[in-house]
Design an enzyme around this catalytic site. Structure first.
Site, short mmCIF file in Angstrom:
data_model
loop_
_atom_site.label_atom_id
_atom_site.label_comp_id
_atom_site.label_asym_id
_atom_site.label_seq_id
_atom_site.Cartn_x
_atom_site.Cartn_y
_atom_site.Cartn_z
N ARG A 78 0.86 -1.18 0.00
CA ARG A 78 0.00 0.00 0.00
C ARG A 78 0.90 1.23 0.00
NH1 ARG A 78 -2.93 1.10 5.23
NH2 ARG A 78 -1.36 2.71 5.30
N HIS A 117 -3.96 4.81 4.33
CA HIS A 117 -5.21 4.03 4.22
C HIS A 117 -6.25 4.81 3.42
CE1 HIS A 117 -8.59 1.52 5.18
NE2 HIS A 117 -9.22 2.56 5.67
N TYR A 161 3.31 5.70 10.36
CA TYR A 161 3.67 4.42 10.96
C TYR A 161 4.34 3.44 9.97
CZ TYR A 161 -0.79 3.78 8.65
OH TYR A 161 -1.79 3.79 7.70
#
Ligand SMILES: Cc1ncc(C[n+]2csc(CCOP(=O)(O)OP(=O)(O)O)c2C)c(N)n1
Ligand SMILES: [Mg+2]
Length: 353
Positions: free
Chosen positions: A256, A260, A268
């Site tokens: 990814r 998100h 992170y």
């Protein structure tokens, strides 16, 4: 640290060579990946301009997973498309203008302006709109495969889902039932290393592709940044499914590359991990192949960008939905003649006979 756990949990990936793609197919795969990236880049800008409500979710760097797998599916097959898989909608024939209208909550969007997010599926393309609860679409795909088997139809269902989905009960229920019933369903696990902020070493203790064996069917790991490898793995799984061989779990190993959602700065995620994966960009990979065929990749990119600019203008010019229609279609009208899911586009040359 993140890299070593990634290696342990994703295992060796295969790069299945395919003899089933024509030069036109190879260009088509690249075109749809370019289209996905261009539409999502444009939508991200629109989000930042305040024109997309809520947040925005993209599949930057994961284009090969949806485009490669969708390319192997026939018009009469059924697809459950998730939030990183815009390429599947494009392969099945949804226009960029309708998708951009959808994100902006416009009346011309796929849900007629009912939402401005990723929970959509154009029933005219054989795609089922995703529900937010993950991974409920695994159960839906399994149910559709059950219907195909009961009706003795030579058709197959496919669903994508993320690494985070593997920790949920529905994942196991769908895999178990599909295995017991030898259903014609393909499970594409999109392992992009994170489920929101949870890395895969906190998600599972073994590579979940190994779980397929426990349910009585094969699981394979594929390089998810290779569109042709994704196509070939899916093509072979579909062939097996149609022949009565039952389900396949395909783990697409990818990364990814963005947060998100547009609201997430992914602090992170180790920067080195992202940089390592940037070198494996699926569009660069397919561009090199297509250039070797003697095709003008720059011209193709320009053509796609022009198309998306035109689509953006059309979407921005479209009306917002009429509030008076807000409750329309909350309940499905009982029209016996209505076909709920129609067939989609199936551009692979192998379906032309
Ligand atoms: C049952 C359930 N729990 C939580 C959420 C909220 N949620 C949406 S996407 C997401 C992360 C999913 O991660 P993964 O399955 O790895 O897919 P990815 O987003 O990485 O493609 C979460 C937690 C949800 N939609 N459904
Ligand atoms: Mg994930």
């Amino acid at each position: 640290m993140a890299t070593s756990s990634t290696e342990r949990l994703t295992g060796p990936t295969t790069h299945p060579e395919t003899a089933h793609l024509t030069p036109d197919d190879r260009v088509g795969l690249l075109r749809d990946m370019l289209l996905m990236r261009a539409v999502e880049s444009r939508a991200m800008n629109l989000y930042r301009q305040g024109k997309v409500p809520g947040s925005f979710y993209d599949g930057f760097g994961q284009e090969a997973v949806s485009v490669g797998a969708a390319w192997a599916m026939a018009a009469e097959d059924r697809l459950c498309v998730l939030h990183r898989d815009l390429g599947a909608h494009l392969v099945r024939g949804v226009s960029p203008a309708r998708i951009l209208s959808q994100y902006m909550g416009r009346a011309d969007g796929i849900t007629d302006g009912r939402e401005g997010n990723v929970h959509f599926g154009d029933r005219r393309t054989g795609c089922v709109g995703m529900v937010s609860m993950l991974p409920d679409m695994m159960v839906v795909a399994t149910g559709m495969a059950m219907a195909f088997k009961l009706r003795r139809e030579a058709r197959c269902a496919l669903t994508w889902f993320g690494d985070g989905s593997t920790s949920r009960g529905d994942f196991h229920e769908a895999m178990n039932w599909a295995g017991v019933q030898h259903l014609p369903v393909i499970f594409v696990l999109e392992n992009n290393q994170y489920a929101y902020s949870t890395p895969i070493d906190l998600q599972f203790a073994i590579n979940p592709v190994q779980r397929a064996e426990g349910y009585g069917f094969p699981g394979i790991s594929v390089d998810g940044n290779d569109a042709e490898a994704m196509f070939e793995a899916t093509r072979a799984a579909r062939e097996r499914a149609i022949a009565g061989g039952g389900p396949t779990l395909i783990e697409a190993v990818t990364m990814r590359m963005h947060g998100h959602g547009a609201h997430d700065d992914m602090k992170y995620v180790p920067k080195a991990l992202v940089e390592e994966w940037r070198k494996k960009d699926p569009i660069d990979r397919q561009s090199a192949r297509v250039a070797q065929l003697g095709h003008d990749v720059d011209a193709l990119r320009e053509e796609v960008l022009a198309l998306v600019e035109q689509a953006t203008k059309a979407a921005l010019a479209g009306p917002m939905p009429d509030p008076a229609t807000a409750t329309d279609r909350v309940f499905h009208p009982r029209d016996a003649d209505e076909i709920l899911l129609e067939d989609g586009a199936a551009p692979w040359s192998g379906f032309r006979s």
